[in-house]
Structure formats: structure tokens, C-alpha cells
Design a protein around this motif. Sequence first.
Motif, PDB file in Angstrom:
ATOM      1  N   ASP A  63      -1.923  -5.550   2.207  1.00 20.67           N
ATOM      2  CA  ASP A  63      -1.429  -4.664   3.269  1.00 20.67           C
ATOM      3  C   ASP A  63      -2.492  -4.619   4.365  1.00 20.67           C
ATOM      4  OD1 ASP A  63       0.936  -2.216   2.841  1.00 20.67           O
ATOM      5  OD2 ASP A  63      -0.332  -2.135   4.643  1.00 20.67           O
ATOM      6  N   ILE A  64      -2.111  -4.109   5.542  1.00 21.29           N
ATOM      7  CA  ILE A  64      -3.130  -3.813   6.560  1.00 21.29           C
ATOM      8  C   ILE A  64      -3.756  -2.438   6.313  1.00 21.29           C
ATOM      9  CG2 ILE A  64      -2.510  -5.288   8.545  1.00 21.29           C
ATOM     10  CD1 ILE A  64      -0.700  -3.003   9.501  1.00 21.29           C
ATOM     11  N   THR A  76      11.735   6.397   3.052  1.00 23.18           N
ATOM     12  CA  THR A  76      10.304   6.047   3.117  1.00 23.18           C
ATOM     13  C   THR A  76       9.803   6.386   4.519  1.00 23.18           C
ATOM     14  OG1 THR A  76      10.567   3.838   4.039  1.00 23.18           O
ATOM     15  CG2 THR A  76      10.723   4.014   1.638  1.00 23.18           C
ATOM     16  N   GLY A  77       8.496   6.245   4.733  1.00 28.34           N
ATOM     17  CA  GLY A  77       7.892   6.544   6.028  1.00 28.34           C
ATOM     18  C   GLY A  77       8.451   5.692   7.161  1.00 28.34           C
ATOM     19  N   ALA A 124       0.831  -1.212   0.000  1.00 25.32           N
ATOM     20  CA  ALA A 124       0.000   0.000   0.000  1.00 25.32           C
ATOM     21  C   ALA A 124       0.863   1.258   0.000  1.00 25.32           C
ATOM     22  CB  ALA A 124      -0.909   0.012   1.235  1.00 25.32           C
ATOM     23  N   ARG A 125       2.094   1.124   0.469  1.00 25.11           N
ATOM     24  CA  ARG A 125       2.957   2.305   0.663  1.00 25.11           C
ATOM     25  C   ARG A 125       4.404   1.960   0.316  1.00 25.11           C
ATOM     26  NH1 ARG A 125      -0.148   3.560   5.732  1.00 25.11           N
ATOM     27  NH2 ARG A 125       1.118   2.028   6.823  1.00 25.11           N
ATOM     28  N   GLY A 126       5.237   2.974   0.311  1.00 25.16           N
ATOM     29  CA  GLY A 126       6.692   2.812   0.289  1.00 25.16           C
ATOM     30  C   GLY A 126       7.218   1.956  -0.850  1.00 25.16           C
ATOM     31  N   MET A 127       8.217   1.156  -0.536  1.00 26.88           N
ATOM     32  CA  MET A 127       8.888   0.366  -1.579  1.00 26.88           C
ATOM     33  C   MET A 127       7.974  -0.693  -2.182  1.00 26.88           C
ATOM     34  SD  MET A 127      12.808  -0.081  -0.445  1.00 26.88           S
ATOM     35  CE  MET A 127      12.800  -0.371   1.312  1.00 26.88           C
ATOM     36  N   GLY A 128       7.063  -1.253  -1.354  1.00 23.39           N
ATOM     37  CA  GLY A 128       6.150  -2.281  -1.856  1.00 23.39           C
ATOM     38  C   GLY A 128       5.229  -1.720  -2.926  1.00 23.39           C
ATOM     39  N   ILE A 183       8.115  -3.750   9.718  1.00 20.64           N
ATOM     40  CA  ILE A 183       7.957  -2.614  10.630  1.00 20.64           C
ATOM     41  C   ILE A 183       9.262  -2.378  11.384  1.00 20.64           C
ATOM     42  CG2 ILE A 183       5.451  -2.791  10.982  1.00 20.64           C
ATOM     43  CD1 ILE A 183       6.085  -4.396  13.576  1.00 20.64           C
ATOM     44  N   ILE A 203      12.850  -9.240   1.727  1.00 14.55           N
ATOM     45  CA  ILE A 203      13.488  -7.956   2.034  1.00 14.55           C
ATOM     46  C   ILE A 203      14.058  -7.993   3.446  1.00 14.55           C
ATOM     47  CG2 ILE A 203      13.227  -5.454   2.190  1.00 14.55           C
ATOM     48  CD1 ILE A 203      13.107  -6.587  -0.672  1.00 14.55           C
ATOM     49  N   SER A 204      15.380  -8.098   3.487  1.00 16.37           N
ATOM     50  CA  SER A 204      16.120  -8.098   4.750  1.00 16.37           C
ATOM     51  C   SER A 204      16.618  -6.671   5.003  1.00 16.37           C
ATOM     52  CB  SER A 204      17.254  -9.131   4.651  1.00 16.37           C
ATOM     53  OG  SER A 204      18.028  -9.144   5.806  1.00 16.37           O
ATOM     54  N   SER A 205      17.823  -6.515   5.490  1.00 19.41           N
ATOM     55  CA  SER A 205      18.363  -5.172   5.759  1.00 19.41           C
ATOM     56  C   SER A 205      19.864  -5.268   5.935  1.00 19.41           C
ATOM     57  CB  SER A 205      17.745  -4.602   7.036  1.00 19.41           C
ATOM     58  OG  SER A 205      18.448  -3.437   7.433  1.00 19.41           O
TER      59      SER A 205
HETATM   60  N1  LIG Z   1      13.197   2.167   4.389  1.00 17.59           N
HETATM   61  C1  LIG Z   1      14.365   1.649   4.720  1.00 17.59           C
HETATM   62  O1  LIG Z   1      15.332   2.348   4.998  1.00 17.59           O
HETATM   63  C2  LIG Z   1      14.558   0.155   4.776  1.00 17.59           C
HETATM   64  C3  LIG Z   1      15.872  -0.339   4.917  1.00 17.59           C
HETATM   65  C4  LIG Z   1      16.053  -1.716   4.960  1.00 17.59           C
HETATM   66  C5  LIG Z   1      14.978  -2.575   4.860  1.00 17.59           C
HETATM   67  N2  LIG Z   1      13.714  -2.034   4.731  1.00 17.59           N
HETATM   68  C6  LIG Z   1      12.595  -2.974   4.628  1.00 17.59           C
HETATM   69  O2  LIG Z   1      11.895  -2.745   3.430  1.00 17.59           O
HETATM   70  C7  LIG Z   1      10.546  -3.154   3.571  1.00 17.59           C
HETATM   71  C8  LIG Z   1       9.613  -2.065   3.085  1.00 17.59           C
HETATM   72  O3  LIG Z   1       9.796  -0.940   3.915  1.00 17.59           O
HETATM   73  P1  LIG Z   1       9.404   0.557   3.509  1.00 17.59           P
HETATM   74  O4  LIG Z   1      10.605   1.370   3.798  1.00 17.59           O
HETATM   75  O5  LIG Z   1       8.791   0.607   2.163  1.00 17.59           O
HETATM   76  O6  LIG Z   1       8.352   0.868   4.671  1.00 17.59           O
HETATM   77  P2  LIG Z   1       6.858   1.419   4.652  1.00 17.59           P
HETATM   78  O7  LIG Z   1       6.504   1.614   6.085  1.00 17.59           O
HETATM   79  O8  LIG Z   1       6.744   2.571   3.718  1.00 17.59           O
HETATM   80  O9  LIG Z   1       6.038   0.186   4.046  1.00 17.59           O
HETATM   81  C9  LIG Z   1       5.803  -1.006   4.755  1.00 17.59           C
HETATM   82  C10 LIG Z   1       4.402  -1.488   4.436  1.00 17.59           C
HETATM   83  O10 LIG Z   1       4.171  -2.707   5.166  1.00 17.59           O
HETATM   84  C11 LIG Z   1       2.832  -2.659   5.661  1.00 17.59           C
HETATM   85  N3  LIG Z   1       2.670  -3.529   6.817  1.00 17.59           N
HETATM   86  C12 LIG Z   1       3.131  -3.350   8.069  1.00 17.59           C
HETATM   87  N4  LIG Z   1       2.707  -4.347   8.871  1.00 17.59           N
HETATM   88  C13 LIG Z   1       1.961  -5.183   8.106  1.00 17.59           C
HETATM   89  C14 LIG Z   1       1.243  -6.374   8.362  1.00 17.59           C
HETATM   90  N5  LIG Z   1       1.215  -6.923   9.589  1.00 17.59           N
HETATM   91  N6  LIG Z   1       0.573  -6.965   7.344  1.00 17.59           N
HETATM   92  C15 LIG Z   1       0.592  -6.420   6.103  1.00 17.59           C
HETATM   93  N7  LIG Z   1       1.245  -5.282   5.805  1.00 17.59           N
HETATM   94  C16 LIG Z   1       1.919  -4.672   6.795  1.00 17.59           C
HETATM   95  C17 LIG Z   1       2.635  -1.189   6.033  1.00 17.59           C
HETATM   96  O11 LIG Z   1       1.254  -0.856   6.190  1.00 17.59           O
HETATM   97  C18 LIG Z   1       3.311  -0.487   4.861  1.00 17.59           C
HETATM   98  O12 LIG Z   1       2.419  -0.256   3.798  1.00 17.59           O
HETATM   99  C19 LIG Z   1      10.381  -3.502   5.058  1.00 17.59           C
HETATM  100  O13 LIG Z   1      10.478  -4.892   5.239  1.00 17.59           O
HETATM  101  C20 LIG Z   1      11.562  -2.810   5.712  1.00 17.59           C
HETATM  102  O14 LIG Z   1      11.942  -3.423   6.919  1.00 17.59           O
HETATM  103  C21 LIG Z   1      13.492  -0.707   4.675  1.00 17.59           C
END
Ligand SMILES: NC(=O)c1ccc[n+]([C@@H]2O[C@H](COP(=O)([O-])OP(=O)(O)OC[C@H]3O[C@@H](n4cnc5c(N)ncnc54)[C@H](O)[C@@H]3O)[C@@H](O)[C@H]2O)c1
Length: 254
Positions: free
Chosen positions: A36-37, A192-193, A14-18, A92, A141-143
Motif C-alpha cells: 500500500d502507499i 469502506t472509506g 492497508a485498509r478496507g477490503m484489501g 481510488i 477488483i472492478s465495479s
Molecule cells: N467500497 C466500494 O463501494 C467499492 C465498490 C466497487 C469497487 N470497489 C473497489 O474495491 C477496491 C478496494 O476499495 P475499498 O473500498 O477497500 O477502498 P479503501 O480506500 O478502503 O482501500 C483502498 C486501498 O488502496 C490503497 N491505495 C490507493 N492508491 C494506491 C496506490 N497508488 N498504490 C498502492 N495502494 C494504493 C489505499 O491507500 C487504500 O488502503 C478498489 O479498487 C475500489 O475501487 C470498492
Amino acid sequence: MRLQNKVALITGSARGMGRAAAELFAREGASIILTDIAEQEGIEAAQSIQAAGGKAIFVPANVAAAKDVQHLVETGISTFGAIDILYNNAGIMPAADTSVIDTSEETWDHIMAVNLKSTFLCCKYTLPYMVKQQHGSIINISSMVVFLGSTVPQEAYGVSKGGLLALTKSLAVQYGPAGIRCNAICPGPINTGLLDHLWTSEEERNRRLTRIPLGRFGLINDIIYFALYLASDESSWTTGTWMTIDGGISSNYF
Ligand SMILES: NC(=O)c1ccc[n+]([C@@H]2O[C@H](COP(=O)([O-])OP(=O)(O)OC[C@H]3O[C@@H](n4cnc5c(N)ncnc54)[C@H](O)[C@@H]3O)[C@@H](O)[C@H]2O)c1
């Protein structure tokens, strides 16, 4: 198009990288199962893909709940007939995740459920279909935090993301003979958020920025174009591995 005739299930889309990955994969010809939730934003994301001429459905699900995931996978299969790409992206990073002393048991369990158990569940319900069709690409997606300690600890987050690498290796070995690949991406800080609560001041931003040899934080496209490679047949001999995409942070001693 690089994903013509493929179906991709993308969690946390719904948001961000996904969401950006869902849009990119749709432009490359894939049919997308978004989940998404965040229901309203998820519906809007699917509608915007459809409005651009792509194929997409949104199925609300908490990916940490087995019943939701089972329903999600069954709905995806009954709509599009297959799942060729499983992109385990939902995650999260709560501010309450700090050191082992200060992190509550509830926070630890919640992070493990959303970041790690979710991938176990999505694989558990998708793999039988992938085995039947004798192909599939799983992207976890790890980190980059799994490779480094930090004076600002996020213990549960790091451990959950480390668990994903172990699962990636094991699934690659078990299901390679069935034509299923499993790889991970380890991003550094991306705008991202998710990271909002870390950027509390210019000082906090700069503390991290000075560690990045390439001199900037990551962009969403830095990650999702590598995911596109893993999703496509271009990576058909790539499995059981990961790519760290972090601007060089994890190579930086001083
Ligand atoms: N942004 C960064 O710097 C970063 C760095 C390393 C890894 N990551 C990983 O990348 C992935 C995407 O992160 P992002 O930065 O786009 O964050 P984001 O917060 O923008 O997006 C995460 C999405 O996951 C959804 N989500 C959360 N809990 C959920 C649940 N229980 N069921 C279904 N959906 C759920 C949220 O509603 C949101 O839409 C994550 O796994 C994050 O840990 C992000």
C-alpha cells in the motif's frame, strides 16, 4: 484451510477490503504480501496477521509506479518463494472525477494510473513467475458501475474499471494454457472509506439505498469470501469471468 501453502500478493491491503482479505486469506493458511502507499497502516496490518499466528510481510509501494511494483514482486518472491494469488485491489475514487466536461486531465490520468495501469504492472511483473510455476490465480477488483450509466457521473472511475474487465478476459485466454486463471469481481457500494465523500447527507445515502433490492449496502465480507473462492482451488475451472455482487442494483430497472 482453503489456501494452505499458497502465497497471496494483495494490493491496497492497508485498509478496507484489501486489509480484510489479507486477514481472511492468512486465516485460511496463505502467506501474505501486503502492499500500500499507507505505510504505517500497512505495517500494522502485517503485524496483526503475524500476531494472530499468520505469515505476512508489508512492502510499501505505489502500484502505479513500475519500479515500485518490480521491487514489490521481487521482495515477495525472495521472501516466500512464489506468488500463487495476485489480488489487484488497490483503487481510488476521487471526488474530482465527475463528467467528461468537468474532470481535469490530471484527475483522469491519475485514476487510470492507480486503478488500471497498476493492474497491468502487477500482472506484468508477477506473470513470468506464475508461468514458470504453471499455476496462479489473478483477481481483479472492478465495479458494478461498468454496467450502468449514472446521473452522478464518475467517468474516469467507470472507464478504468471497465478496462479491468477487458484485461481479465485477455489474460484468461492468453495464460489459461499455463494454468493461470484470471477473474474479476464487480462490487456495488460497500461500506469502506472509499465512499465517504459520497455519503454527504442522509438524502444522498437514501437515494442509493432505494435502488438496492436487498435493502442494504454491502459489507466487506460480501466481497472477500467470493475472492477467497477465486483464490482457492475450488474455482479451478473458473476463468475469464466476473461476479457482480451488488445486492441486485444492476438488475433494477425501476
Ligand atoms: N467500497 C466500494 O463501494 C467499492 C465498490 C466497487 C469497487 N470497489 C473497489 O474495491 C477496491 C478496494 O476499495 P475499498 O473500498 O477497500 O477502498 P479503501 O480506500 O478502503 O482501500 C483502498 C486501498 O488502496 C490503497 N491505495 C490507493 N492508491 C494506491 C496506490 N497508488 N498504490 C498502492 N495502494 C494504493 C489505499 O491507500 C487504500 O488502503 C478498489 O479498487 C475500489 O475501487 C470498492
